[in-house]
Design a protein around this motif. Structure first.
Motif, PDB file in Angstrom:
ATOM      1  N   LEU A   1       0.854   9.676  -5.184  1.00  0.00           N
ATOM      2  CA  LEU A   1       1.608  11.091  -4.886  1.00  0.00           C
ATOM      3  C   LEU A   1       2.384  11.665  -5.856  1.00  0.00           C
ATOM      4  CD1 LEU A   1       1.795  10.889  -0.809  1.00  0.00           C
ATOM      5  CD2 LEU A   1      -0.091  12.092  -2.149  1.00  0.00           C
ATOM      6  N   ALA A   2       3.228  10.612  -6.367  1.00  0.00           N
ATOM      7  CA  ALA A   2       4.283  11.352  -7.303  1.00  0.00           C
ATOM      8  C   ALA A   2       3.293  11.692  -8.584  1.00  0.00           C
ATOM      9  CB  ALA A   2       5.111  10.108  -7.953  1.00  0.00           C
ATOM     10  N   ASP A   3       2.178  11.248  -8.855  1.00  0.00           N
ATOM     11  CA  ASP A   3       1.189  11.405 -10.149  1.00  0.00           C
ATOM     12  C   ASP A   3       0.436  12.510  -9.711  1.00  0.00           C
ATOM     13  OD1 ASP A   3       2.578   9.742 -11.558  1.00  0.00           O
ATOM     14  OD2 ASP A   3       0.979   7.957 -11.371  1.00  0.00           O
ATOM     15  N   HIS A   4      -0.103  12.731  -8.408  1.00  0.00           N
ATOM     16  CA  HIS A   4      -1.204  13.578  -8.086  1.00  0.00           C
ATOM     17  C   HIS A   4      -0.898  14.830  -7.422  1.00  0.00           C
ATOM     18  CE1 HIS A   4      -3.324   9.929  -9.434  1.00  0.00           C
ATOM     19  NE2 HIS A   4      -4.362  10.747 -10.030  1.00  0.00           N
TER      20      HIS A   4
ATOM     21  N   LEU B   1       0.771  -1.247   0.111  1.00  0.00           N
ATOM     22  CA  LEU B   1      -0.074  -0.162  -0.113  1.00  0.00           C
ATOM     23  C   LEU B   1       0.961   1.232  -0.034  1.00  0.00           C
ATOM     24  CD1 LEU B   1      -3.034  -0.840   2.380  1.00  0.00           C
ATOM     25  CD2 LEU B   1      -3.084  -0.054   0.153  1.00  0.00           C
ATOM     26  N   LEU B   2       1.816   1.252   0.767  1.00  0.00           N
ATOM     27  CA  LEU B   2       2.822   2.564   0.801  1.00  0.00           C
ATOM     28  C   LEU B   2       3.449   2.801  -0.306  1.00  0.00           C
ATOM     29  CD1 LEU B   2       4.235   1.955   4.305  1.00  0.00           C
ATOM     30  CD2 LEU B   2       2.957   3.842   3.690  1.00  0.00           C
ATOM     31  N   ASP B   3       3.974   1.667  -1.150  1.00  0.00           N
ATOM     32  CA  ASP B   3       4.532   1.861  -2.607  1.00  0.00           C
ATOM     33  C   ASP B   3       3.657   2.377  -3.370  1.00  0.00           C
ATOM     34  OD1 ASP B   3       7.084   1.256  -2.043  1.00  0.00           O
ATOM     35  OD2 ASP B   3       6.796  -0.822  -2.260  1.00  0.00           O
ATOM     36  N   SER B   4       2.288   1.957  -3.421  1.00  0.00           N
ATOM     37  CA  SER B   4       1.380   2.601  -4.283  1.00  0.00           C
ATOM     38  C   SER B   4       0.997   3.784  -3.993  1.00  0.00           C
ATOM     39  CB  SER B   4      -0.129   1.402  -4.262  1.00  0.00           C
ATOM     40  OG  SER B   4       0.216   0.200  -4.642  1.00  0.00           O
ATOM     41  N   ILE B   5       0.822   4.205  -2.445  1.00  0.00           N
ATOM     42  CA  ILE B   5       0.683   5.485  -2.208  1.00  0.00           C
ATOM     43  C   ILE B   5       1.587   6.749  -2.728  1.00  0.00           C
ATOM     44  CG2 ILE B   5       0.204   7.130  -0.207  1.00  0.00           C
ATOM     45  CD1 ILE B   5      -1.066   4.595   1.193  1.00  0.00           C
ATOM     46  N   VAL B   6       2.936   6.251  -2.588  1.00  0.00           N
ATOM     47  CA  VAL B   6       3.849   6.998  -3.139  1.00  0.00           C
ATOM     48  C   VAL B   6       3.945   7.200  -4.357  1.00  0.00           C
ATOM     49  CG1 VAL B   6       6.464   7.120  -3.502  1.00  0.00           C
ATOM     50  CG2 VAL B   6       5.663   6.344  -1.218  1.00  0.00           C
TER      51      VAL B   6
ATOM     52  N   GLU C   1      12.902  11.303 -17.299  1.00  0.00           N
ATOM     53  CA  GLU C   1      11.675  11.107 -17.713  1.00  0.00           C
ATOM     54  C   GLU C   1      10.714  10.197 -16.689  1.00  0.00           C
ATOM     55  OE1 GLU C   1       8.093  12.484 -18.878  1.00  0.00           O
ATOM     56  OE2 GLU C   1      10.125  13.281 -19.920  1.00  0.00           O
ATOM     57  N   ASP C   2      11.261   8.886 -16.508  1.00  0.00           N
ATOM     58  CA  ASP C   2      10.414   8.017 -15.620  1.00  0.00           C
ATOM     59  C   ASP C   2      10.639   8.294 -14.001  1.00  0.00           C
ATOM     60  OD1 ASP C   2      13.181   7.437 -15.908  1.00  0.00           O
ATOM     61  OD2 ASP C   2      12.802   5.230 -15.374  1.00  0.00           O
ATOM     62  N   ASN C   3      11.717   9.175 -13.535  1.00  0.00           N
ATOM     63  CA  ASN C   3      12.014   9.680 -12.404  1.00  0.00           C
ATOM     64  C   ASN C   3      11.321  11.131 -11.927  1.00  0.00           C
ATOM     65  OD1 ASN C   3      13.230   7.355 -11.996  1.00  0.00           O
ATOM     66  ND2 ASN C   3      15.181   7.981 -12.553  1.00  0.00           N
ATOM     67  N   LEU C   4      10.832  11.770 -12.781  1.00  0.00           N
ATOM     68  CA  LEU C   4      10.200  13.310 -12.810  1.00  0.00           C
ATOM     69  C   LEU C   4       9.149  13.386 -11.822  1.00  0.00           C
ATOM     70  CD1 LEU C   4      10.669  15.098 -16.505  1.00  0.00           C
ATOM     71  CD2 LEU C   4      11.678  15.447 -14.074  1.00  0.00           C
ATOM     72  N   PRO C   5       8.371  12.056 -11.799  1.00  0.00           N
ATOM     73  CA  PRO C   5       7.117  12.362 -10.811  1.00  0.00           C
ATOM     74  C   PRO C   5       7.501  12.528  -9.318  1.00  0.00           C
ATOM     75  CG  PRO C   5       6.552  10.926 -12.591  1.00  0.00           C
ATOM     76  CD  PRO C   5       7.916  11.326 -12.811  1.00  0.00           C
ATOM     77  N   VAL C   6       8.548  11.377  -9.103  1.00  0.00           N
ATOM     78  CA  VAL C   6       8.946  11.246  -7.526  1.00  0.00           C
ATOM     79  C   VAL C   6       9.796  12.523  -7.233  1.00  0.00           C
ATOM     80  CG1 VAL C   6      10.633   9.821  -6.078  1.00  0.00           C
ATOM     81  CG2 VAL C   6       8.913   8.846  -7.616  1.00  0.00           C
ATOM     82  N   ALA C   7      10.552  12.943  -8.424  1.00  0.00           N
ATOM     83  CA  ALA C   7      11.383  14.119  -8.174  1.00  0.00           C
ATOM     84  C   ALA C   7      10.457  15.394  -7.937  1.00  0.00           C
ATOM     85  CB  ALA C   7      12.533  14.577  -9.419  1.00  0.00           C
ATOM     86  N   ARG C   8       9.513  15.521  -8.500  1.00  0.00           N
ATOM     87  CA  ARG C   8       8.565  16.640  -8.234  1.00  0.00           C
ATOM     88  C   ARG C   8       8.112  16.467  -6.964  1.00  0.00           C
ATOM     89  NH1 ARG C   8       6.744  15.369 -13.865  1.00  0.00           N
ATOM     90  NH2 ARG C   8       7.837  17.107 -15.126  1.00  0.00           N
TER      91      ARG C   8
ATOM     92  N   PRO D   1     -10.386   9.981  -2.662  1.00  0.00           N
ATOM     93  CA  PRO D   1      -9.757   9.855  -3.991  1.00  0.00           C
ATOM     94  C   PRO D   1      -8.561   8.817  -3.971  1.00  0.00           C
ATOM     95  CG  PRO D   1      -9.999  12.178  -3.778  1.00  0.00           C
ATOM     96  CD  PRO D   1     -10.456  11.306  -2.130  1.00  0.00           C
ATOM     97  N   LEU D   2      -7.945   8.963  -3.054  1.00  0.00           N
ATOM     98  CA  LEU D   2      -6.717   8.032  -3.010  1.00  0.00           C
ATOM     99  C   LEU D   2      -7.186   6.595  -2.913  1.00  0.00           C
ATOM    100  CD1 LEU D   2      -3.691   6.998  -2.334  1.00  0.00           C
ATOM    101  CD2 LEU D   2      -4.154   7.699   0.154  1.00  0.00           C
ATOM    102  N   ALA D   3      -8.222   6.197  -1.994  1.00  0.00           N
ATOM    103  CA  ALA D   3      -8.667   5.096  -1.852  1.00  0.00           C
ATOM    104  C   ALA D   3      -9.306   4.278  -3.124  1.00  0.00           C
ATOM    105  CB  ALA D   3      -9.831   4.801  -0.648  1.00  0.00           C
ATOM    106  N   GLU D   4      -9.996   5.287  -3.633  1.00  0.00           N
ATOM    107  CA  GLU D   4     -10.778   4.938  -5.051  1.00  0.00           C
ATOM    108  C   GLU D   4      -9.671   4.427  -6.134  1.00  0.00           C
ATOM    109  OE1 GLU D   4     -13.352   8.003  -6.316  1.00  0.00           O
ATOM    110  OE2 GLU D   4     -14.267   7.905  -4.516  1.00  0.00           O
ATOM    111  N   HIS D   5      -8.468   5.468  -6.313  1.00  0.00           N
ATOM    112  CA  HIS D   5      -7.493   4.921  -7.055  1.00  0.00           C
ATOM    113  C   HIS D   5      -6.676   3.685  -6.926  1.00  0.00           C
ATOM    114  CE1 HIS D   5      -4.063   6.136  -9.977  1.00  0.00           C
ATOM    115  NE2 HIS D   5      -3.371   5.355  -8.944  1.00  0.00           N
ATOM    116  N   LEU D   6      -6.361   3.366  -5.452  1.00  0.00           N
ATOM    117  CA  LEU D   6      -6.023   2.450  -5.228  1.00  0.00           C
ATOM    118  C   LEU D   6      -6.967   0.870  -5.181  1.00  0.00           C
ATOM    119  CD1 LEU D   6      -4.185   3.223  -1.817  1.00  0.00           C
ATOM    120  CD2 LEU D   6      -3.247   3.017  -4.324  1.00  0.00           C
ATOM    121  N   GLY D   7      -8.368   1.299  -5.715  1.00  0.00           N
ATOM    122  CA  GLY D   7      -9.333   0.317  -5.691  1.00  0.00           C
ATOM    123  C   GLY D   7      -9.764  -0.364  -4.361  1.00  0.00           C
ATOM    124  N   LYS D   8      -9.469   0.295  -3.254  1.00  0.00           N
ATOM    125  CA  LYS D   8      -9.869   0.131  -2.018  1.00  0.00           C
ATOM    126  C   LYS D   8     -10.648   0.951  -1.229  1.00  0.00           C
ATOM    127  CE  LYS D   8      -6.362  -2.692  -2.325  1.00  0.00           C
ATOM    128  NZ  LYS D   8      -6.563  -4.218  -2.778  1.00  0.00           N
TER     129      LYS D   8
END
Length: 160
Positions: A21-24, A13-18, A97-104, A33-40
């Protein structure tokens, strides 16, 4: 009788939450909205995390652990290269490119924490060694910022 939270599921769950957050982003985080996105359901989240503050704190700790692992994988981290070279490699890694969301996300957290941190809310914080960076940031970006109370210290990754 309540079921005990599965540590492996919590880590997933924590990895999915990170990743969420990197995307949103963090500043508009809401549990539904977090729970909905995770399907939980939000109930699943509160099963693993007592409240939003605990979720934020655990997420900051997981993000910090992932970021440190990525940094340790950079060539030269073991002391073969100069600090300047490592900083440039780190910057290059963050700009991929693939690391930009986490860097942001990391920059957003730092900005939110810097904006929320004051002498009153964080004077006993991580610069004094009484608190870890993720714990301080989680407290600063919490809906209810509080004075630092955690005695834990997460040391920066060391070279060599």
């Amino acid at each position: 009788m309540a079921r005990t939270a599965d540590p492996r599921r919590r880590a997933e769950l924590l990895d999915s939450i990170v990743d969420y957050l990197a995307d949103h982003g963090l500043s508009t985080l809401s549990m539904r909205p977090l729970a909905e996105h995770l399907g939980k359901s939000t109930r699943v989240l509160t099963h693993h995390f007592a409240d939003k503050d605990e979720l934020l704190s655990a997420t900051m700790e997981r993000l910090d652990a992932r970021h440190r692992a990525w940094l340790r994988e950079l060539p030269g981290w073991q002391g073969d290269d100069s600090v300047g070279t490592i900083v440039r490699r780190t910057w290059d890694w963050q700009l991929r490119e693939d690391n930009l969301p986490v860097a942001r996300l990391i920059r957003e957290i730092e900005g939110l924490a810097a904006g929320a941190v004051s002498r009153d809310t964080c004077q006993d914080c991580w610069p004094t060694g009484r608190r870890s960076w993720p714990s301080c940031c989680a407290s600063a970006v919490s809906p209810r910022p509080t004075r630092c109370a955690s005695p834990r210290w997460s040391t920066p990754p060391t070279r060599g």
